[in-house]
Design a protein around this motif. Structure first.
Motif, PDB file in Angstrom:
ATOM      1  N   CYS A  98       0.857  -1.393  -0.037  1.00 33.25           N
ATOM      2  CA  CYS A  98       0.040   0.173   0.030  1.00 33.25           C
ATOM      3  C   CYS A  98       0.862   1.221  -0.001  1.00 33.25           C
ATOM      4  O   CYS A  98       0.950   2.123  -1.115  1.00 33.25           O
ATOM      5  N   LYS A  99       1.564   1.546   1.223  1.00 34.23           N
ATOM      6  CA  LYS A  99       2.327   2.849   1.278  1.00 34.23           C
ATOM      7  C   LYS A  99       3.123   3.161   0.059  1.00 34.23           C
ATOM      8  O   LYS A  99       3.015   4.144  -0.325  1.00 34.23           O
ATOM      9  N   VAL A 102       1.524   3.949  -3.244  1.00 34.88           N
ATOM     10  CA  VAL A 102       0.937   5.292  -3.347  1.00 34.88           C
ATOM     11  C   VAL A 102       2.070   6.132  -3.578  1.00 34.88           C
ATOM     12  O   VAL A 102       2.046   6.973  -4.342  1.00 34.88           O
ATOM     13  N   ARG A 103       2.955   6.184  -2.582  1.00 32.71           N
ATOM     14  CA  ARG A 103       4.620   6.797  -3.103  1.00 32.71           C
ATOM     15  C   ARG A 103       5.072   6.638  -4.356  1.00 32.71           C
ATOM     16  O   ARG A 103       5.309   7.854  -4.874  1.00 32.71           O
ATOM     17  N   GLU A 106       2.742   8.905  -6.816  1.00 29.97           N
ATOM     18  CA  GLU A 106       3.139  10.200  -6.557  1.00 29.97           C
ATOM     19  C   GLU A 106       4.257  10.711  -7.506  1.00 29.97           C
ATOM     20  O   GLU A 106       4.214  11.652  -8.007  1.00 29.97           O
ATOM     21  N   ALA A 152      -4.441   0.830  -0.630  1.00 31.39           N
ATOM     22  CA  ALA A 152      -3.746   1.129  -1.788  1.00 31.39           C
ATOM     23  C   ALA A 152      -4.712   1.876  -2.892  1.00 31.39           C
ATOM     24  O   ALA A 152      -4.351   2.865  -3.384  1.00 31.39           O
ATOM     25  N   GLY A 155      -5.685   5.236  -1.886  1.00 31.20           N
ATOM     26  CA  GLY A 155      -4.837   5.964  -1.892  1.00 31.20           C
ATOM     27  C   GLY A 155      -4.646   6.322  -3.612  1.00 31.20           C
ATOM     28  O   GLY A 155      -4.194   7.872  -3.880  1.00 31.20           O
ATOM     29  N   LEU A 156      -4.548   5.336  -4.382  1.00 26.14           N
ATOM     30  CA  LEU A 156      -4.125   5.687  -5.945  1.00 26.14           C
ATOM     31  C   LEU A 156      -5.609   6.284  -6.353  1.00 26.14           C
ATOM     32  O   LEU A 156      -5.214   7.166  -7.428  1.00 26.14           O
TER      33      LEU A 156
END
Length: 348
Positions: A98-99, A102-103, A106, A152, A155-156
């Motif tokens: 997930c994290k 998303v990073r 970005e 995820a 966030g996306l």
């Protein structure tokens, strides 16, 4: 065209690399992987990653933004990829699945990447076998793995736009032969048991529902995600990925294997605790949006392909559930030899 594939040295990567090399013969294909499973090769003539233009060994939790310079599309396969691993490495699962996804998205968006493809999962529907679930139905993630996929997707979604196309494929349970075969998947496990012992031992009572998809058909879907524009589902698309004909109860899968491989005994565990991970899934949206990328493998063909490859390998490991074909066993072995830290970073 330049395509970055994270997690390319896993189960899905070899078939995807081959498919993308076919679809985009002049593209620059770049792999980015930790290399946990790089040696887990099965019945290969050459290293599947040789079809890449470049292989980078790296951790999605620690990447440099320059990774995305000139990249057109990112395919995010990197994952702690099943429930047993997720249960043992819960924090790492959230960080990687997930994290970091998303990073990376970005950074990709900031650097002009046009599309981001994320491998999500139908397991996020959890205990939901009352009717085939569609994308707008309530999610019921029961495990760390499933929860990481839901977070995820959320966030996306916040990053997607008409200029940054995000596609989240909620894949059915993967199956079929790969150059880096896994046997910790239900159908693959059944075929391996049939080959080694002429017996399929179902660990549950056999009643849970599972949708399935051949790993090579996953590659076809990802090809659609790379080429998709906003007219096909909008800037952000989450889509169940598979086919309606592949919703089976676990016992039906075992019986299908027994029809292909002669002399097989199928046994269930009537005393097993109920498996709440039971769900039927509706794949109509995928069929509507991607008619040229629909699955071409059926259950019978997939079983035969697994059977023939294991036979060619002279596969006879009765203890395969403790072998390199089980992803958690690979990680445990690397940790036991002090190659990996508690958070699955390399110790060097």
């Amino acid at each position: 065209m330049k395509i970055l594939i994270t997690g390319n040295m896993g189960y899905v990567g070899p078939g995807l690399i081959s498919k993308l090399r076919q679809s985009y013969p002049h593209a620059e294909l770049i792999g980015y992987d930790m290399g946990y499973f790089s040696k887990c090769l099965t019945n290969v003539d050459f290293l599947p990653d040789n079809q890449l233009n470049k292989q980078i060994f790296g951790d999605v939790r620690h990447f440099h933004e320059s990774l995305f310079e000139g990249i057109d599309s990112v395919v995010y396969l990197a994952a702690i990829s099943n429930d047993p691993m997720g249960n043992k490495f819960e924090k790492v699962t959230m960080d990687v699945n997930c994290k970091s996804a998303v990073r990376m998205a970005e950074s990709a968006k900031k650097n002009g990447v046009k599309s981001f493809v994320f491998a999500s999962s139908c397991s996020i529907y959890g205990e939901a076998d009352d009717y085939p679930k569609v994308e707008t139905d309530r999610l019921n993630p029961l495990t760390a793995y499933a929860k990481s996929k839901v977070e995820a997707e959320n966030g996306l979604n916040a990053l997607a736009s008409e200029n940054f196309i995000v596609t989240c494929f909620r894949f059915a349970t993967a199956c079929g032969h790969s150059d880096r075969l896994r046997l910790d998947l239900v159908l693959n496990d059944f075929v391996a048991g049939a080959v080694t012992s002429k017996e399929i031992s179902i660990l549950s009572d056999g009643t849970p529902w599972r949708p399935l998809i051949n790993v090579l058909d996953m590659a076809r879907a990802i090809d659609f995600g790379i080429s998709r524009n906003a007219s096909k589902g909008g800037g952000f698309l989450v889509v169940n990925t598979g086919t309606n004909t592949w919703n089976y109860q676990v016992v039906e899968l075992a019986e299908a294997v027994a029809e292909v491989i002669p002399g097989i005994k199928v046994s269930v565990n009537p005393n097993a605790q109920p498996d709440k991970r039971s769900y039927k899934v509706n794949f109509d949206l995928f069929a509507e949006l991607a008619p040229d990328y629909l699955p071409v493998f059926d259950l019978n063909r997939t079983i035969k392909d697994l059977y023939s490859n294991l036979t060619e390998m002279n596969f006879n490991d009765h203890q395969y559930r403790k072998s390199q074909y089980i992803r958690l066993e690979v990680l445990n072995n690397l940790q036991n030899k002090n190659f990996l830290s508690d958070d699955l970073s390399w110790n060097w």
